[in-house]
Design a protein around this motif. Structure first.
Motif, PDB file in Angstrom:
ATOM      1  N   ARG A  42     -51.144 -25.459 -15.822  1.00  0.00           N
ATOM      2  CA  ARG A  42     -50.467 -24.958 -14.633  1.00  0.00           C
ATOM      3  C   ARG A  42     -48.994 -24.759 -14.958  1.00  0.00           C
ATOM      4  O   ARG A  42     -48.357 -25.582 -15.605  1.00  0.00           O
ATOM      5  CB  ARG A  42     -50.583 -25.954 -13.460  1.00  0.00           C
ATOM      6  CG  ARG A  42     -52.000 -26.113 -12.972  1.00  0.00           C
ATOM      7  CD  ARG A  42     -52.077 -27.033 -11.757  1.00  0.00           C
ATOM      8  NE  ARG A  42     -53.482 -27.344 -11.457  1.00  0.00           N
ATOM      9  CZ  ARG A  42     -53.869 -28.080 -10.423  1.00  0.00           C
ATOM     10  NH1 ARG A  42     -52.954 -28.577  -9.589  1.00  0.00           N
ATOM     11  NH2 ARG A  42     -55.132 -28.331 -10.206  1.00  0.00           N
ATOM     12  N   ARG A  60     -56.696 -20.400 -17.546  1.00  0.00           N
ATOM     13  CA  ARG A  60     -57.744 -21.108 -18.277  1.00  0.00           C
ATOM     14  C   ARG A  60     -58.456 -20.128 -19.208  1.00  0.00           C
ATOM     15  O   ARG A  60     -58.596 -18.946 -18.876  1.00  0.00           O
ATOM     16  CB  ARG A  60     -58.781 -21.671 -17.296  1.00  0.00           C
ATOM     17  CG  ARG A  60     -58.100 -22.340 -16.090  1.00  0.00           C
ATOM     18  CD  ARG A  60     -59.008 -23.173 -15.297  1.00  0.00           C
ATOM     19  NE  ARG A  60     -58.302 -23.634 -14.082  1.00  0.00           N
ATOM     20  CZ  ARG A  60     -58.693 -24.664 -13.363  1.00  0.00           C
ATOM     21  NH1 ARG A  60     -59.782 -25.326 -13.710  1.00  0.00           N
ATOM     22  NH2 ARG A  60     -58.030 -25.046 -12.302  1.00  0.00           N
ATOM     23  N   ASP A 115     -66.907 -31.564  -4.261  1.00  0.00           N
ATOM     24  CA  ASP A 115     -66.065 -31.644  -5.474  1.00  0.00           C
ATOM     25  C   ASP A 115     -65.300 -32.969  -5.467  1.00  0.00           C
ATOM     26  O   ASP A 115     -64.288 -33.105  -4.792  1.00  0.00           O
ATOM     27  CB  ASP A 115     -65.108 -30.451  -5.483  1.00  0.00           C
ATOM     28  CG  ASP A 115     -64.095 -30.541  -6.613  1.00  0.00           C
ATOM     29  OD1 ASP A 115     -63.324 -29.582  -6.779  1.00  0.00           O
ATOM     30  OD2 ASP A 115     -64.048 -31.568  -7.317  1.00  0.00           O
ATOM     31  N   GLN A 122     -69.526 -26.237 -10.494  1.00  0.00           N
ATOM     32  CA  GLN A 122     -68.592 -25.272  -9.884  1.00  0.00           C
ATOM     33  C   GLN A 122     -68.844 -23.922 -10.555  1.00  0.00           C
ATOM     34  O   GLN A 122     -68.086 -23.457 -11.372  1.00  0.00           O
ATOM     35  CB  GLN A 122     -67.160 -25.773 -10.055  1.00  0.00           C
ATOM     36  CG  GLN A 122     -66.938 -27.071  -9.271  1.00  0.00           C
ATOM     37  CD  GLN A 122     -65.704 -27.822  -9.677  1.00  0.00           C
ATOM     38  OE1 GLN A 122     -65.548 -28.209 -10.832  1.00  0.00           O
ATOM     39  NE2 GLN A 122     -64.823 -28.082  -8.723  1.00  0.00           N
ATOM     40  N   GLY A 141     -64.999 -24.203 -16.830  1.00  0.00           N
ATOM     41  CA  GLY A 141     -63.565 -23.897 -16.715  1.00  0.00           C
ATOM     42  C   GLY A 141     -62.895 -24.828 -15.718  1.00  0.00           C
ATOM     43  O   GLY A 141     -61.706 -24.687 -15.444  1.00  0.00           O
ATOM     44  N   ALA A 142     -63.655 -25.769 -15.155  1.00  0.00           N
ATOM     45  CA  ALA A 142     -63.059 -26.684 -14.177  1.00  0.00           C
ATOM     46  C   ALA A 142     -62.545 -27.941 -14.874  1.00  0.00           C
ATOM     47  O   ALA A 142     -63.152 -28.446 -15.806  1.00  0.00           O
ATOM     48  CB  ALA A 142     -64.105 -27.091 -13.129  1.00  0.00           C
ATOM     49  N   GLY A 143     -61.415 -28.422 -14.397  1.00  0.00           N
ATOM     50  CA  GLY A 143     -60.867 -29.668 -14.929  1.00  0.00           C
ATOM     51  C   GLY A 143     -61.491 -30.853 -14.227  1.00  0.00           C
ATOM     52  O   GLY A 143     -62.011 -30.725 -13.123  1.00  0.00           O
ATOM     53  N   GLU A 158     -56.744 -36.084  -8.070  1.00  0.00           N
ATOM     54  CA  GLU A 158     -57.337 -35.303  -9.177  1.00  0.00           C
ATOM     55  C   GLU A 158     -56.966 -33.833  -9.022  1.00  0.00           C
ATOM     56  O   GLU A 158     -56.705 -33.142 -10.008  1.00  0.00           O
ATOM     57  CB  GLU A 158     -58.854 -35.474  -9.149  1.00  0.00           C
ATOM     58  CG  GLU A 158     -59.569 -34.895 -10.363  1.00  0.00           C
ATOM     59  CD  GLU A 158     -59.931 -33.419 -10.210  1.00  0.00           C
ATOM     60  OE1 GLU A 158     -59.819 -32.881  -9.107  1.00  0.00           O
ATOM     61  OE2 GLU A 158     -60.280 -32.803 -11.224  1.00  0.00           O
ATOM     62  N   GLU A 159     -56.961 -33.338  -7.786  1.00  0.00           N
ATOM     63  CA  GLU A 159     -56.745 -31.891  -7.600  1.00  0.00           C
ATOM     64  C   GLU A 159     -55.278 -31.493  -7.704  1.00  0.00           C
ATOM     65  O   GLU A 159     -54.960 -30.313  -7.861  1.00  0.00           O
ATOM     66  CB  GLU A 159     -57.274 -31.471  -6.216  1.00  0.00           C
ATOM     67  CG  GLU A 159     -58.751 -31.660  -6.019  1.00  0.00           C
ATOM     68  CD  GLU A 159     -59.598 -30.713  -6.855  1.00  0.00           C
ATOM     69  OE1 GLU A 159     -60.821 -30.760  -6.744  1.00  0.00           O
ATOM     70  OE2 GLU A 159     -59.030 -29.926  -7.646  1.00  0.00           O
ATOM     71  N   HIS A 167     -64.087 -25.334  -4.343  1.00  0.00           N
ATOM     72  CA  HIS A 167     -62.708 -25.248  -3.814  1.00  0.00           C
ATOM     73  C   HIS A 167     -62.689 -24.369  -2.556  1.00  0.00           C
ATOM     74  O   HIS A 167     -61.777 -23.584  -2.343  1.00  0.00           O
ATOM     75  CB  HIS A 167     -61.741 -24.707  -4.867  1.00  0.00           C
ATOM     76  CG  HIS A 167     -61.453 -25.725  -5.923  1.00  0.00           C
ATOM     77  ND1 HIS A 167     -60.538 -25.533  -6.939  1.00  0.00           N
ATOM     78  CD2 HIS A 167     -61.964 -26.945  -6.139  1.00  0.00           C
ATOM     79  CE1 HIS A 167     -60.496 -26.609  -7.719  1.00  0.00           C
ATOM     80  NE2 HIS A 167     -61.356 -27.474  -7.254  1.00  0.00           N
TER      81      HIS A 167
HETATM   82  O1  HGY Z   1     -58.751 -27.495 -10.891  1.00  0.00           O
HETATM   83  C1  HGY Z   1     -59.811 -27.901 -11.333  1.00  0.00           C
HETATM   84  O2  HGY Z   1     -60.418 -27.286 -12.172  1.00  0.00           O
HETATM   85  C2  HGY Z   1     -60.410 -29.170 -10.806  1.00  0.00           C
HETATM   86  O3  HGY Z   1     -61.289 -28.843  -9.796  1.00  0.00           O
HETATM   87  N1  HGY Z   1     -59.420 -30.094 -10.407  1.00  0.00           N
END
Ligand code: HGY
Ligand code: MN
Ligand code: MN
Ligand code: MN
Length: 405
Positions: free
Chosen positions: A210, A281, A85, A188, A350-352, A119-120, A377
């Motif tokens: 978040r 999400r 990732d 993912q 659904g992943a950022g 990024e995370e 993750h």
């Molecule tokens: O949180 C997410 O969806 C990405 O992996 N940062």
């Protein structure tokens, strides 16, 4: 193709020998080592590596100039995260340069390889910090003051890494040079696992956000304090964790509470404060709002019932991202050329991603590489080497198509 060599160099950086998970977070030692690896590998390819005012790395093939094409991703991980990732996109970008050169390409427009910071949000809580700063989507003063679990601020950590936190801010010049940005990323989920396709294009990124949850009760003795005399923040917190699951299930969405801290965290004392983060999400904005409202309502009700003060603060918000159809379809058409059968998937997620932030500023596309486990993750995140090679070839094909248009 040098992907295997690049991967063999990068894979050990920041990996926990016991869990096999990664702990690369903005400005920590493993992150510095991964950034140094990228810088060395880029310079070994005669790319001109520059660090922007926010710490993002940009490795240029050709002088930076308007009409540039860019690709890249991130090297940081979630705590105890997977190997692919982020890093898969970075290593594939370097390997794609090798492929393009083996093909004899001498692009008449620049190509930039980007590595975006944090990024995370694994250390400072807010995701996509490097690209949000460069895109002018987050207040630099707010970022400088963000703290990690030890109370270290972003500014302190960045300064210790040798960069100037006073310089944080938007970089419209760099983004203004870009005609297109393409991010390759491990999938993912399991959308590709049972298909003949090793790669796919991206259609949308779900809206998500978040929220920081802080519950303040009253510290007291676990053995002598009668139940009716307690203001125990753990109880409404536990209710909130369950409400996240219930609200997500009721709306066919996703909601998770993590990054939990109890202070003081003793076995024989009632905590005074409990904090955590809600990650929510959904496929559309109104559903997301309904999910969060459900969680918030239950948290407020339970906090009141237990005489606990509740504070909910939204820390990040990613709107739904629809990658531009023209670029998306162009990328899918390029992937079709080598697809094992027609019908390259075009997937929502659904992943950022950094690409999801960039998409508001630059025509952006994403490629996904098959993940047979669907897990992410986690140390169990996986992509087969041969699928990684297919991904590199696909990225090289897409970049060549964009560079030669
Ligand atoms: O949180 C997410 O969806 C990405 O992996 N940062
Ligand atoms: Mn080497
Ligand atoms: Mn991630
Ligand atoms: Mn990622």
């Amino acid at each position: 193709m040098d992907f295997d060599h690049l991967w063999a160099e990068l894979a050990p950086v920041g990996r926990d020998p016991d869990s096999g998970g990664y702990h690369r977070h903005a400005w920590n030692a493993a992150d510095a080592e991964a950034r140094a690896w990228f810088t060395d590998a880029a310079r070994a390819r005669d790319l001109d590596v520059r660090t922007d005012r926010n710490g993002n790395l940009w490795a240029w093939w050709g002088e930076p100039a308007p009409g540039a094409v860019a690709t890249g991703s991130h090297l940081d991980s979630v705590p105890d995260g997977g190997a692919f990732d982020g890093p898969l996109g970075v290593a594939s970008a370097l390997a794609a340069v090798d492929v393009l050169r083996e093909r004899g390409l001498t692009p008449d427009r620049p190509l930039a390889l980007a590595v975006f910071v944090e990024e995370e949000g694994g250390r400072f809580g807010v995701p996509c910090l490097g690209i949000r700063l460069t895109a002018g989507e987050i207040d630099p003063d707010r970022v400088r003051a963000l703290t990690d679990a030890d109370g270290t601020t972003w500014a302190e950590a960045m300064a210790r890494a040798g960069l100037d936190p006073a310089a944080l801010g938007p970089d419209p010049h760099t983004l203004g040079l870009l005609d297109a940005f393409v991010e390759l990323h491990v999938e993912q989920g399991r959308h590709l696992a049972d298909t003949p396709h090793a790669v796919a294009a991206a259609s949308t990124v779900w809206p998500h956000g978040r929220w920081r949850l802080d519950l303040t009760g009253r510290a007291d003795h676990a053995g002598t304090t009668r139940l009716e005399d307690r203001a125990d923040p753990m109880l409404p917190f536990a209710r909130t964790v369950l409400a996240a699951r219930e609200s997500a299930a009721a709306h066919d969405a996703r909601a998770t509470v993590g990054k939990v801290r109890a202070v003081p965290n003793g076995t024989n004392a009632i905590a005074s404060r409990v904090s955590g983060w809600l990650d929510a999400r959904a496929a559309d904005r109104s559903t997301l709002e309904a999910v969060v409202a459900g969680v918030r309502g239950e948290a407020e009700r339970s906090a009141a019932e237990h005489g606990v003060e509740l504070r909910v603060a939204q820390e990040s918000d990613t709107p739904v991202v629809e990658f531009p159809h023209a670029l998306r379809d162009r990328v899918a058409a390029v992937l079709e050329r080598r697809a094992p059968e027609p019908g390259v998937p075009v997937l929502p997620t659904g992943a950022g991603h950094d690409a999801a932030v960039l998409a508001a500023h630059v025509p952006t596309a994403m490629l996904y590489v098959r993940n047979p486990t669907g897990v992410s993750h986690s140390p169990h995140e996986w992509a087969d080497p041969e699928d990684c090679h297919v991904g590199v070839t696909a990225l090289a094909d897409v970049l060549q198509d964009l560079l030669e248009r």
